[in-house]
Scaffold this motif. Structure first.
Motif, PDB file in Angstrom:
ATOM      1  N   VAL A 151      -4.793  -1.966 -22.371  1.00 16.83           N
ATOM      2  CA  VAL A 151      -5.566  -1.710 -21.331  1.00 16.83           C
ATOM      3  C   VAL A 151      -6.795  -2.363 -22.186  1.00 16.83           C
ATOM      4  N   MET A 152      -7.408  -2.962 -22.604  1.00 17.29           N
ATOM      5  CA  MET A 152      -8.915  -3.652 -22.824  1.00 17.29           C
ATOM      6  C   MET A 152      -9.833  -3.160 -22.265  1.00 17.29           C
ATOM      7  N   ASN A 153     -10.403  -2.181 -21.991  1.00 15.90           N
ATOM      8  CA  ASN A 153     -11.340  -1.294 -21.557  1.00 15.90           C
ATOM      9  C   ASN A 153     -12.639  -1.199 -21.580  1.00 15.90           C
ATOM     10  N   ALA A 184     -16.547  -1.908 -24.352  1.00 16.16           N
ATOM     11  CA  ALA A 184     -16.677  -2.566 -24.430  1.00 16.16           C
ATOM     12  C   ALA A 184     -17.204  -2.618 -26.044  1.00 16.16           C
ATOM     13  N   VAL A 185     -16.003  -4.187 -26.292  1.00 17.45           N
ATOM     14  CA  VAL A 185     -16.837  -4.059 -27.896  1.00 17.45           C
ATOM     15  C   VAL A 185     -17.300  -4.416 -28.281  1.00 17.45           C
ATOM     16  N   ALA A 186     -18.256  -5.254 -29.403  1.00 19.53           N
ATOM     17  CA  ALA A 186     -19.725  -5.296 -29.419  1.00 19.53           C
ATOM     18  C   ALA A 186     -19.106  -7.237 -30.345  1.00 19.53           C
ATOM     19  N   ASP A 187     -19.842  -8.018 -29.670  1.00 20.79           N
ATOM     20  CA  ASP A 187     -19.473  -9.203 -30.161  1.00 20.79           C
ATOM     21  C   ASP A 187     -19.963  -9.828 -31.422  1.00 20.79           C
ATOM     22  N   PHE A 188     -20.974  -8.767 -31.868  1.00 24.06           N
ATOM     23  CA  PHE A 188     -21.818  -8.748 -33.763  1.00 24.06           C
ATOM     24  C   PHE A 188     -21.877  -7.540 -33.722  1.00 24.06           C
TER      25      PHE A 188
HETATM   26  O1  C5P Z   1     -16.338 -11.617 -23.355  1.00 21.76           O
HETATM   27  P1  C5P Z   1     -16.379 -10.219 -22.880  1.00 21.76           P
HETATM   28  O2  C5P Z   1     -16.831  -8.766 -23.857  1.00 21.76           O
HETATM   29  O3  C5P Z   1     -17.267  -9.358 -21.887  1.00 21.76           O
HETATM   30  O4  C5P Z   1     -14.984  -9.829 -22.427  1.00 21.76           O
HETATM   31  C1  C5P Z   1     -14.545  -8.426 -22.245  1.00 21.76           C
HETATM   32  C2  C5P Z   1     -13.412  -8.540 -22.484  1.00 21.76           C
HETATM   33  O5  C5P Z   1     -13.119  -8.449 -24.118  1.00 21.76           O
HETATM   34  C3  C5P Z   1     -13.175  -7.268 -23.092  1.00 21.76           C
HETATM   35  O6  C5P Z   1     -11.508  -6.628 -22.381  1.00 21.76           O
HETATM   36  C4  C5P Z   1     -12.935  -5.858 -24.338  1.00 21.76           C
HETATM   37  O7  C5P Z   1     -12.636  -5.486 -24.463  1.00 21.76           O
HETATM   38  C5  C5P Z   1     -13.004  -7.627 -25.437  1.00 21.76           C
HETATM   39  N1  C5P Z   1     -13.883  -7.481 -26.028  1.00 21.76           N
HETATM   40  C6  C5P Z   1     -12.880  -7.772 -27.255  1.00 21.76           C
HETATM   41  N2  C5P Z   1     -13.413  -7.924 -28.480  1.00 21.76           N
HETATM   42  C7  C5P Z   1     -14.463  -8.346 -28.325  1.00 21.76           C
HETATM   43  C8  C5P Z   1     -15.016  -8.378 -27.144  1.00 21.76           C
HETATM   44  C9  C5P Z   1     -14.381  -8.416 -26.082  1.00 21.76           C
HETATM   45  O8  C5P Z   1     -11.289  -7.555 -27.002  1.00 21.76           O
HETATM   46  N3  C5P Z   1     -15.398  -8.738 -29.722  1.00 21.76           N
END
Ligand code: C5P
Length: 271
Positions: free
Chosen positions: A97-99, A101-105
Motif C-alpha cells: 500500500v503506497m500511501n 507522499a513521495v516527492a516527484d523531484f
Molecule cells: O503521482 P502522484 O504522486 O499523485 O501519485 C500518488 C501515488 O504514487 C501514491 O501512491 C504515491 O505513493 C506514489 N508515488 C510513488 N513514487 C513517486 C510519486 C508517487 O510511488 N515518485
C-alpha cells in the motif's frame, strides 16, 4: 468485531511524506502527516496481517503489532521497500500500500555545508552592525554566486508505485495486490475523480484511493473522504470499479482498503 481475514498475510505500507535534502539543514518536503497510512497499518495488523510500515518523516506513535522502518527521502523509501520485498525468503508479499507522499523531484545537488545567503541582488541588506556576508564557497555542491532570483536544479525521482507494477508484470517481484493513493484537486474542466482515473491508468496499480483535497480535506486532518477505484485490467468481472466511501475517520478508509485487499487475495477472487 473486526474480521480476522488477513491472518498470515504479509503487507507493506508506506506512509508520511519524503524529504529531499538540499543541504544539511534544509529539505523539500510536503504536508503529509502519515495518519492515513498508520491507520491502515493498524487495522491490517488487527485483522491478522504481518505488517511492515515504512514511515517517512512522521511524528506518530508506532502502531502496536506493526514493524516500523523509518526513512527520509524518496530514494531511502524505495531502498527500504525493495529490501522488504526482496526479504521474506524471496516469497514476496501479499500487498503493498503506497500511501506515502513521495516527492516527484529532488535537488540535483545536496550541498555538504549549509548554503549561505550571499550579499548581492535578491538578498536583504545586511543589518547595521552584523558581520559582512560570508564569501561564496566554490566548487560542485557548494553555494553558487549571488543571482537575482536563485534557483534549485531538480532531478526526477523514480515513480516507485509504477516501478512496482512494472516489476511485478516482468515477474521480478511477487506482490499480490498493489494499492496507490492519490490526493487530487479538480479544476474547471476536470474533476478530481477524472484525474484519479487517469492516474490509475498511468500507474497501473490494482487499486487507487482518490482523496479530493481542495476542501481542506485530506492532509493534516483526521477525517478523509475518498473514492476507491479498481483497475479494470486486474479486477474480476462483476466487481465494482468505483466505490465512494463516506466521509469518516482514516481508520474506516483503511478498513475499506483492507476489505478490498482481503477480497482480492481470496483464492476464488478470479484475478
Ligand atoms: O503521482 P502522484 O504522486 O499523485 O501519485 C500518488 C501515488 O504514487 C501514491 O501512491 C504515491 O505513493 C506514489 N508515488 C510513488 N513514487 C513517486 C510519486 C508517487 O510511488 N515518485
Amino acid at each position: 468485531a473486526l474480521p480476522y481475514d488477513l491472518a498470515g498475510r504479509r503487507i507493506v505500507v508506506t506512509a508520511g511524506g519524503t524529504r529531499e535534502p538540499l543541504d544539511p539543514v534544509r529539505f523539500l518536503g510536503n504536508r503529509s502527516s502519515g495518519r492515513q497510512g498508520y491507520a491502515l497499518a493498524l487495522v491490517a495488523a488487527a485483522r491478522g496481517a504481518d505488517v511492515t510500515l515504512i514511515a517517512a518523516n512522521t511524528d506518530l506513535l508506532d502502531p502496536p503489532g506493526v514493524t516500523v522502518r523509518r526513512v527520509g527521502s524518496a530514494l531511502e523509501l524505495q531502498h527500504a521497500l525493495l529490501g522488504e520485498l526482496a526479504g521474506a525468503g524471496g516469497s514476496g508479499v501479499d500487498a503493498v500500500v503506497m500511501n506515502a507522499a513521495v516527492a516527484d523531484f529532488r535537488p540535483s545537488i545536496v550541498a555538504d555545508h549549509k548554503i549561505k545567503k550571499v550579499s548581492g541582488a535578491g538578498t536583504e541588506p545586511a543589518a547595521a552592525g552584523t558581520a559582512p556576508a560570508e564569501p561564496a564557497e566554490t566548487g560542485p555542491g557548494r553555494t553558487e554566486p549571488a543571482e537575482a532570483g536563485r534557483s534549485i536544479a531538480l532531478t526526477e525521482n523514480p515513480d516507485i508505485l509504477r516501478g512496482l507494477v512494472r516489476a511485478r508484470a516482468a515477474g521480478e517481484l511477487t506482490i499480490g495486490v498493489i494499492v496507490g493513493f492519490a490526493a487530487e484537486t479538480g479544476d474547471q474542466q476536470t474533476s478530481a475523480l477524472d484525474f484519479g482515473r487517469a492516474k490509475l491508468a498511468r500507474k497501473g496499480s490494482d487499486v487507487l484511493v482518490v482523496n479530493e483535497v481542495s476542501g481542506g480535506q485530506g492532509f493534516e486532518v483526521a477525517d478523509n473522504a475518498a473514492v476507491v477505484l479498481q483497475n479494470p485490467d486486474t479486477t474480476a468481472p462483476g466487481e465494482p470499479l468505483q466505490r465512494q466511501l463516506a466521509r469518516g475517520p482514516k481508520a474506516l478508509i483503511g478498513a475499506a482498503v483492507c476489505d478490498l485487499i482481503a477480497q482480492r487475495l481470496r483464492p476464488d477472487a478470479g484475478s
